[in-house]
Design an enzyme around this catalytic site. Sequence first.
Site, PDB file in Angstrom:
ATOM      1  N   GLU A 281       1.927   0.554  -7.303  1.00 44.52           N
ATOM      2  CA  GLU A 281       1.029   1.330  -6.473  1.00 44.52           C
ATOM      3  C   GLU A 281      -0.278   0.546  -6.407  1.00 44.52           C
ATOM      4  O   GLU A 281      -1.012   0.451  -7.392  1.00 44.52           O
ATOM      5  CB  GLU A 281       0.786   2.704  -7.093  1.00 44.52           C
ATOM      6  CG  GLU A 281      -0.129   3.606  -6.302  1.00 44.52           C
ATOM      7  CD  GLU A 281       0.516   4.068  -5.012  1.00 44.52           C
ATOM      8  OE1 GLU A 281      -0.220   4.153  -4.010  1.00 44.52           O
ATOM      9  OE2 GLU A 281       1.733   4.329  -5.012  1.00 44.52           O
TER      10      GLU A 281
ATOM     11  N   ALA B  49       0.869  -1.185   0.000  1.00 43.12           N
ATOM     12  CA  ALA B  49       0.000   0.000   0.000  1.00 43.12           C
ATOM     13  C   ALA B  49       0.893   1.218   0.000  1.00 43.12           C
ATOM     14  O   ALA B  49       1.343   1.647   1.049  1.00 43.12           O
ATOM     15  CB  ALA B  49      -0.919  -0.018   1.219  1.00 43.12           C
ATOM     16  N   CYS B  50       1.167   1.766  -1.162  1.00 46.40           N
ATOM     17  CA  CYS B  50       2.294   2.676  -1.348  1.00 46.40           C
ATOM     18  C   CYS B  50       1.865   4.093  -1.711  1.00 46.40           C
ATOM     19  O   CYS B  50       0.694   4.383  -1.854  1.00 46.40           O
ATOM     20  CB  CYS B  50       3.206   2.133  -2.447  1.00 46.40           C
ATOM     21  SG  CYS B  50       3.558   0.366  -2.273  1.00 46.40           S
ATOM     22  N   THR B  51       2.856   4.975  -1.883  1.00 46.11           N
ATOM     23  CA  THR B  51       2.656   6.309  -2.423  1.00 46.11           C
ATOM     24  C   THR B  51       3.701   6.539  -3.505  1.00 46.11           C
ATOM     25  O   THR B  51       4.878   6.231  -3.308  1.00 46.11           O
ATOM     26  CB  THR B  51       2.798   7.390  -1.340  1.00 46.11           C
ATOM     27  OG1 THR B  51       1.951   7.069  -0.232  1.00 46.11           O
ATOM     28  CG2 THR B  51       2.428   8.757  -1.890  1.00 46.11           C
TER      29      THR B  51
END
Length: 468
Positions: free
Chosen positions: A100, A8-10
């Site tokens: 992402e 669960a990224c940015t």
Amino acid sequence: MIESNHSACTSILIGKNATTDGSIIIGRNEDDKPNCAKHLAFHEEKDIPNNHFKSNLNKFEMDLPTHRYAYSSTPNWSDKKGVYEESGINQFGVAMSATETTYANDQVQSFDPFKKTGIIEEAMVTCILPYVKTAREAIARFAKIIKDHTAGESDGILFADPKEAWYFEIGTAHYWVAQRIPDDCYAVAANELAIQEIDFNDSDNFITAPGLQKFVEEHNLWPNNKPFNWRRIFGTHNLLDLTYNTARVWTGQRILSPSIKQEPSSFDIPFIQKADHPISITDAQRVLRDHYDGTKYDVANPVNKDTAVYRPISVDFTEESHLLQLKGKDWIHWLSLGITCQNVYVPFYPQGSVVPSFYRHGKDKYASNSAYWIYKEAQVLADRSWKDYGLQLYQARNATQQKLSQMRAEYDIKVDKEKDPAKKLDLINKANKDLAHTAVKDYQELIGKLITKQIKKSPLHFRRDPDL
């Protein structure tokens, strides 16, 4: 939707005319577990007979080309639960970051659900980056993989070469879109489908899955007389988005475009944005280190215990963060391990062939020979009392970051002057070793100082009679 161990990224993507030095930058925080050591890897160019990939997570598998190009990557310490190479730059200067994690809505999923045989995050870098020479070629290869094998989950994937940056999003098992980031713009993405209106007649800036418009029309997913809005048609629009996702896009744009006034809980924050000023690599690092610094949403400030309601970009479950910077033949694989706001980005040469020792060790338990765990140790010590030790950690981080950037600049001059390929590679390997060991040594010194300071913080500390 297929359950998988995805992150669960940015993410951030920056066009070449939007940066201070004309470089293209793509990057991402890989957020998953707080105790999964990431390694750095350099893969040599080689021929691999019977080259075949088989996932350890789902039923995806495929034959790969027998000739593999050289590339850097950041794999998990073990491939038993997936390879997850996540990021890298290959020998042609193609950069890739995957993925992402995104979410497609139930309506589109009901007509074209993801497949257990489809490609998922853990396989993407391994199956694409070593076999392409441009970003567009990477998109074409990805498109063929999805056509032949389908997709197993909804994801956003970052591609770049020294000429252009692209963002690729998967909406269903067969349907996807890719948008070129305008040269004078940037984009921030955070766990939701981000691409908005698509111009199907603009092949310079949009590439889409064959039959996408027909699929939407046949299933009455969007009016024909309205501009085709990918995010609205395929994405989600729920409370989780407002508290977990949109605010991270807002804060990224707050940093780079402070003149634009927006609300953190808004579905209308644009994907493509222009910065108020040319963006430096330090600015990009600042975005990926952000935890709503200086706002009432800052989770690190105890004063905000009632207002820190949004998920920040920098979190304790970041495994690694990378910024892939490309300018002509100059490429940098910036790598940070652990919590981004508490750690340095080491500017590695992706053309290296020898991984520095501290960056090839570490598992899911503490180890003193692992860069990942050394940085984590400093972070844990500072977290014991952020009020007392946070500033000291930040000061050490900033001093080391400046030192690393200066070292890289000095090595760049030496590498550019060296014309002999073998000697140049030796110099690059030496540079990578020196950069890695400098960062680790500085954090080991910080650990010693933090431990020394905390000796008297024990709950068993007792003030003794001075006469005893």
